[in-house]
Motif scaffolding. Structure first.
Motif, PDB file in Angstrom:
ATOM      1  N   CYS A   1       0.814  -1.217   0.000  1.00 30.17           N
ATOM      2  CA  CYS A   1       0.000   0.000   0.000  1.00 30.17           C
ATOM      3  C   CYS A   1       0.849   1.269   0.000  1.00 30.17           C
ATOM      4  CB  CYS A   1      -0.933   0.003   1.212  1.00 30.17           C
ATOM      5  SG  CYS A   1      -2.114  -1.369   1.217  1.00 30.17           S
ATOM      6  N   SER A   2       2.155   1.098   0.213  1.00 32.55           N
ATOM      7  CA  SER A   2       3.062   2.249   0.195  1.00 32.55           C
ATOM      8  C   SER A   2       3.749   2.409  -1.157  1.00 32.55           C
ATOM      9  CB  SER A   2       4.123   2.115   1.294  1.00 32.55           C
ATOM     10  OG  SER A   2       3.524   2.158   2.568  1.00 32.55           O
ATOM     11  N   ASP A   3       4.181   1.280  -1.742  1.00 27.78           N
ATOM     12  CA  ASP A   3       4.869   1.327  -3.037  1.00 27.78           C
ATOM     13  C   ASP A   3       4.710  -0.043  -3.692  1.00 27.78           C
ATOM     14  OD1 ASP A   3       6.602   1.418  -5.201  1.00 27.78           O
ATOM     15  OD2 ASP A   3       8.152   2.547  -4.132  1.00 27.78           O
ATOM     16  N   PHE A   4       3.697  -0.183  -4.520  1.00 21.34           N
ATOM     17  CA  PHE A   4       3.399  -1.492  -5.078  1.00 21.34           C
ATOM     18  C   PHE A   4       4.458  -1.932  -6.084  1.00 21.34           C
ATOM     19  CE2 PHE A   4       0.918  -4.467  -7.833  1.00 21.34           C
ATOM     20  CZ  PHE A   4       0.721  -5.442  -6.860  1.00 21.34           C
ATOM     21  N   TYR A   5       5.037  -1.001  -6.805  1.00 22.48           N
ATOM     22  CA  TYR A   5       6.092  -1.370  -7.753  1.00 22.48           C
ATOM     23  C   TYR A   5       7.280  -1.967  -7.008  1.00 22.48           C
ATOM     24  CZ  TYR A   5       9.712  -1.057 -11.336  1.00 22.48           C
ATOM     25  OH  TYR A   5      10.726  -1.356 -12.214  1.00 22.48           O
ATOM     26  N   GLN A   6       7.677  -1.348  -5.910  1.00 20.56           N
ATOM     27  CA  GLN A   6       8.796  -1.866  -5.133  1.00 20.56           C
ATOM     28  C   GLN A   6       8.436  -3.202  -4.502  1.00 20.56           C
ATOM     29  OE1 GLN A   6      11.678  -0.304  -5.282  1.00 20.56           O
ATOM     30  NE2 GLN A   6      12.745  -1.840  -4.056  1.00 20.56           N
ATOM     31  N   TYR A   7       7.186  -3.358  -4.122  1.00 16.50           N
ATOM     32  CA  TYR A   7       6.714  -4.628  -3.548  1.00 16.50           C
ATOM     33  C   TYR A   7       6.836  -5.752  -4.574  1.00 16.50           C
ATOM     34  CZ  TYR A   7       3.310  -8.071  -1.767  1.00 16.50           C
ATOM     35  OH  TYR A   7       2.687  -9.221  -1.345  1.00 16.50           O
ATOM     36  N   THR A   8       6.413  -5.505  -5.807  1.00 10.72           N
ATOM     37  CA  THR A   8       6.415  -6.570  -6.813  1.00 10.72           C
ATOM     38  C   THR A   8       7.777  -6.774  -7.467  1.00 10.72           C
ATOM     39  OG1 THR A   8       5.648  -5.001  -8.496  1.00 10.72           O
ATOM     40  CG2 THR A   8       3.984  -6.317  -7.398  1.00 10.72           C
ATOM     41  N   CYS A   9       8.620  -5.749  -7.485  1.00  8.52           N
ATOM     42  CA  CYS A   9       9.882  -5.827  -8.229  1.00  8.52           C
ATOM     43  C   CYS A   9      11.120  -5.636  -7.364  1.00  8.52           C
ATOM     44  CB  CYS A   9       9.912  -4.767  -9.333  1.00  8.52           C
ATOM     45  SG  CYS A   9       8.616  -4.936 -10.575  1.00  8.52           S
ATOM     46  N   GLY A  10      10.946  -5.361  -6.100  1.00  8.83           N
ATOM     47  CA  GLY A  10      12.074  -4.981  -5.247  1.00  8.83           C
ATOM     48  C   GLY A  10      13.218  -5.971  -5.241  1.00  8.83           C
ATOM     49  N   SER A  11      12.922  -7.250  -5.058  1.00  9.69           N
ATOM     50  CA  SER A  11      13.989  -8.250  -5.017  1.00  9.69           C
ATOM     51  C   SER A  11      14.605  -8.440  -6.395  1.00  9.69           C
ATOM     52  CB  SER A  11      13.435  -9.585  -4.499  1.00  9.69           C
ATOM     53  OG  SER A  11      13.013  -9.455  -3.154  1.00  9.69           O
ATOM     54  N   TRP A  12      13.790  -8.365  -7.417  1.00  8.98           N
ATOM     55  CA  TRP A  12      14.311  -8.489  -8.787  1.00  8.98           C
ATOM     56  C   TRP A  12      15.285  -7.358  -9.087  1.00  8.98           C
ATOM     57  CZ3 TRP A  12      14.382  -5.417 -13.110  1.00  8.98           C
ATOM     58  CH2 TRP A  12      14.710  -6.045 -14.322  1.00  8.98           C
ATOM     59  N   ILE A  13      14.926  -6.144  -8.697  1.00  9.14           N
ATOM     60  CA  ILE A  13      15.773  -4.982  -8.971  1.00  9.14           C
ATOM     61  C   ILE A  13      17.126  -5.115  -8.274  1.00  9.14           C
ATOM     62  CG2 ILE A  13      16.017  -2.499  -8.548  1.00  9.14           C
ATOM     63  CD1 ILE A  13      12.963  -2.288  -8.946  1.00  9.14           C
ATOM     64  N   LYS A  14      17.128  -5.651  -7.066  1.00 11.33           N
ATOM     65  CA  LYS A  14      18.379  -5.793  -6.323  1.00 11.33           C
ATOM     66  C   LYS A  14      19.343  -6.749  -7.014  1.00 11.33           C
ATOM     67  CE  LYS A  14      16.202  -4.953  -1.820  1.00 11.33           C
ATOM     68  NZ  LYS A  14      15.758  -5.594  -0.548  1.00 11.33           N
ATOM     69  N   LYS A  15      18.798  -7.773  -7.674  1.00 13.08           N
ATOM     70  CA  LYS A  15      19.648  -8.826  -8.245  1.00 13.08           C
ATOM     71  C   LYS A  15      19.872  -8.690  -9.738  1.00 13.08           C
ATOM     72  CE  LYS A  15      16.770 -11.765  -6.586  1.00 13.08           C
ATOM     73  NZ  LYS A  15      16.002 -12.976  -6.249  1.00 13.08           N
ATOM     74  N   ALA A  16      18.991  -7.970 -10.428  1.00 17.21           N
ATOM     75  CA  ALA A  16      19.023  -7.973 -11.893  1.00 17.21           C
ATOM     76  C   ALA A  16      20.163  -7.129 -12.431  1.00 17.21           C
ATOM     77  CB  ALA A  16      17.698  -7.468 -12.451  1.00 17.21           C
ATOM     78  N   THR A  17      20.682  -7.558 -13.561  1.00 16.51           N
ATOM     79  CA  THR A  17      21.599  -6.730 -14.326  1.00 16.51           C
ATOM     80  C   THR A  17      20.766  -5.948 -15.335  1.00 16.51           C
ATOM     81  OG1 THR A  17      21.941  -8.507 -15.928  1.00 16.51           O
ATOM     82  CG2 THR A  17      23.471  -8.383 -14.068  1.00 16.51           C
ATOM     83  N   ILE A  18      21.415  -5.028 -16.032  1.00 14.57           N
ATOM     84  CA  ILE A  18      20.681  -4.199 -16.991  1.00 14.57           C
ATOM     85  C   ILE A  18      20.145  -5.035 -18.147  1.00 14.57           C
ATOM     86  CG2 ILE A  18      20.900  -2.287 -18.634  1.00 14.57           C
ATOM     87  CD1 ILE A  18      20.800  -1.374 -15.774  1.00 14.57           C
TER      88      ILE A  18
END
Length: 753
Positions: free
Chosen positions: A38-55
């Motif tokens: 409810c605070s940041d749904f994009y970060q909720y759904t993608c947060g772990s992916w963003i931390k690990k993903a390369t460009i």
């Protein structure tokens, strides 16, 4: 709010198939359960992916195409996703093999960097020499452009256009907005060397541009050489009659080039890259300016526009000549272009044409030239100068040049054949029906406009998976006929690209005066994208996007509806976005709205413009850059309308077919996972310079805004995740255009019960 029993239908079923297990694991790797949705749904759904993903993006589709291109013909029909039902194989094997071989020959010459590098940039010498000595000879650096030079300028511009290189203006053939069954010639403003006109206002960028162009021209046209290619540079320049440019000439030419292009940028309107949508003129009515060609010529005398068109349009005994009328999208640009030209020197124009040609072809030259080009683009817009593996680059080029040939084999390997196409079409129809059946419940539409809207939705055509007519990818003869004349020079990648550009240009100009081929696709089946065409009133969903995580026949339906369902709804909504709504059900640019309802539409768009303008991305130097709410309006409307349509279609299905939950994600209801998959398909990671470029040039909002902006406006999301009123993802003020209030949702669902 809608009752919990309606929106969150819990059940005790858990999907235990291998596909469900692996999908659940994939979702768990992407989402960040430590973030409040409810605070940041994009970060909720993608947060772990963003931390690990390369460009780098997912490469599964590219890998499939590589395996096809690097294997023997027989392997193209091994390990198919399903059967080749409906595809001609054995009965047309000889033609199929010929198509395959031509495509593979192209891929192989692209891969042959040993030869490409051994000849340096010399393949371009003859073309540059013709530009300098034959098409556009200049004897001094003082002579100003005058009407006496019109033949010189016009012949050069026509030659470059015939080779697929746009210079002073962009000329192309497309549907006539008010006669959508016929092709017309459209005149648009210049295609700039930098991503958008804003870049020309940044002195730091212009300095990087100057340094980069100097380096490119030194490597391509200058006296640069390596011990390996020095002899061939000397012999080929002599043979071509090309005099290499010294450093002083290059530096002076680049200075003039940037100065001239900056003037062109100053008279150009802010533009989007895709389909020439113009932010300053987003209204298609304002960009539709049919003009008699003779009048346009009189008003714009610096160039022999009639002569240019007569050169480009292949007569071939058909009797087709320049039409009486053209459509000018940016009349203000052409009015000012005359002044810019008459204040330029002939030498400036000659150098401009040469440099434009070099930049357009540098990708097909040797490694030193390509490296200089990558370095410049990395400094200005891409943020990296690292070259991708050559095989990956060549897969991309092959997918563009031989789109239908490669598309045939890709489709069978990655999507399937007729059974899968029929299944996907059936799925699409559920979203279409949801869009149609909610129109009666949209309270702000008056009855007259509502009737026309229903008519338009009923007339929307679908194309799914792959082309079956023009050409028919199931039929090798159809592909061969479509590609007739598209040849490969087995020695030179550069020469192949030149002839390919001429072939594609000629194919486009042959359409002048001809009926629109409404069976032709504007995207290859392997493209991970989709589109709506207002002139044809159709949506196209290629096989490339009918893949995980958007779509998988083994998925629980809530994932498919949150993924590809939203994409389909998005494309359908384009028929009613700020531009698409100006076209009727038959593709005519026509005003079918009542004044009162049109005013309400425009009023509602203000909310979306203001909402998305509050989002920002981090650009270079950690600078926050706000989204352009006006530029992205059409796509934002499509995102919002698309998700709500797909959610309603899913709710209809859920009434009769409850879905199981995923193992390890039992705490998330099917409705919650619908939204989760919507969020995760837009997980992106990009460099700051790319983020800046997208803000200026992309009509789509950044991923964070695409996800959070939509859920902020969704009462169904707020109810599903129990977001408190006033929380970041559940603001009290919501923007709405094509959504439904809760009462209307209940009425809507009764349509199906």
């Amino acid at each position: 709010m809608v009752s919990n029993s309606l929106l969150v239908r819990a059940n005790n079923l858990t999907c235990s198939t291998q596909e469900c297990i692996s999908t659940a694991q994939s979702i768990l790797k992407d989402i960040d359960l430590n973030v409040d949705p409810c605070s940041d749904f994009y970060q909720y759904t993608c947060g772990s992916w963003i931390k690990k993903a390369t460009i780098a993006e997912d490469r599964s589709s590219t890998d499939v195409m590589r395996n096809i291109l690097e294997g023997p013909y027989e392997n193209a029909y091994k390990n198919l996703l399903t059967t080749d039902k409906g595809f001609h194989t054995e009965d047309l094997a000889n033609i199929d093999k010929e198509n395959f071989q031509t495509m593979q020959d192209y891929y192989n010459i692209c891969l042959n960097t040993s030869y490409i590098d051994s000849v340096g940039p010399t393949p371009i010498y003859l073309d540059v020499a013709q530009l300098e000595n034959i098409l556009f000879p200049v004897t001094d650096d003082q002579t100003l452009v005058s009407l006496d030079h019109r033949p010189l300028i016009s012949q050069t511009l026509a030659m470059l256009e015939a080779h697929g290189v746009s210079t002073l203006a962009t000329l192309f053939v497309d549907a006539d907005d008010k006669h959508p069954d016929m092709n017309a010639i459209l005149f648009d403003q210049v295609s700039l060397g930098l991503p958008s006109k804003e870049y020309y206002e940044d002195l730091t960028v212009l300095e990087k541009y100057r340094v980069g162009l100097n380096d490119i021209l030194f490597k391509v046209l200058g006296e640069y050489s390596t011990p390996d290619d020095a002899p061939i540079r000397a012999s080929e320049s002599k043979k071509a009659g090309f005099q290499p440019w010294d450093k002083q000439k290059i530096e002076t030419a680049v200075t003039r080039y940037i100065g001239f292009e900056t003037k062109l940028a100053s008279i150009a309107l802010k533009k989007q890259v895709f389909f020439y949508n113009i932010e300053d003129m987003q209204d298609p009515v304002k960009s539709y300016n049919p003009t008699k060609l003779s009048d346009f010529q009189t008003q714009n005398p610096s160039i022999d526009w009639i002569g240019v068109l007569e050169t480009l349009i292949p007569n071939g005994g058909t009797g087709i000549h320049s039409p009486e009328t053209i459509i000018v999208r940016t009349p203000e640009y052409f009015e000012k272009l005359n002044t810019v030209l008459t204040n330029a020197t002939l030498l400036t124009l000659q150098e401009y044409f040469v440099i434009q040609y070099v930049i357009s072809r540098v990708y097909s030259l040797d490694n030193a030239s390509r490296t200089a080009n990558r370095k410049m683009n990395g400094e200005i817009s891409s943020g990296t100068s690292v070259e991708q593996p050559r095989w990956r680059i060549c897969v991309g080029y092959t997918s563009l040049s031989f789109a239908n040939s490669l598309g045939r084999y890709y489709t069978l390997k990655k999507f399937g054949s007729e059974t899968e196409r029929t299944r996907a079409e059936t799925f699409l129809k559920t979203i279409h029906d949801a869009w149609l059946n909610r129109i009666p419940h949209i309270t702000w539409l008056d009855e007259q406009t509502r009737a026309k809207a229903i008519e338009k939705v009923n007339l929307i055509n679908h194309k799914v998976g792959y082309s079956v007519i023009s050409p028919d990818l199931r039929n090798p003869s159809s592909i061969q006929e479509y590609n007739a004349g598209l040849s490969v020079n087995k020695t030179s990648f550069y020469e192949t690209e030149v002839t390919s550009s001429v072939w594609y240009s000629n194919k486009m100009w042959k359409k002048v005066g001809q009926p629109i081929d409404k069976d032709e696709w504007l995207m290859s089946p392997q493209t991970v994208n989709a589109y709506y065409t207002p002139n044809s009133n159709e949506i196209v969903i290629p096989a490339g996007i009918l893949q995980s995580p958007f779509y998988n026949i083994a998925y629980p339906e809530y994932l498919n509806y949150g993924g590809i369902g939203m994409v389909i709804g998005h494309e359908l909504t384009h028929a009613f976005d700020s531009s698409g709504r100006k076209y009727d059900g038959k593709g005519n640019l026509a005003d079918w709205w009542t004044n009162a309802t049109s005013a309400q539409f425009e009023e509602k768009t203000k909310c979306f413009i203001d909402q998305y303008a509050k989002f920002n991305v981090t650009g270079p130097d950690n600078k926050a850059i706000h989204v352009n709410g006006k530029l992205t309006l059409g796509e934002n409307l499509a995102d919002n309308g698309g998700l709500s349509a797909s959610f309603l279609a899913y709710k209809k299905l859920q009434e009769t077919k409850p879905d199981p939950v995923l193992q390890g994600l039992e705490q998330l209801s099917p409705d919650a996972l619908f939204f989760v998959n919507f969020g995760r398909v837009w997980c992106r990671k990009q460099r700051e310079k790319v983020a800046l470029q997208m803000i200026y040039t992309d009509e789509h909002s950044p991923s964070t805004a695409r996800v959070n902006g939509v859920v902020q406006n969704s009462p169904y999301f707020a109810e599903t995740f129990k977001c408190p009123a006033g929380s970041p993802m559940n603001p009290v003020k919501k923007c709405d255009m094509w959504g439904l209030c809760v009462k209307a949702v209940l009425a809507y669902l009764r349509v199906f019960t």
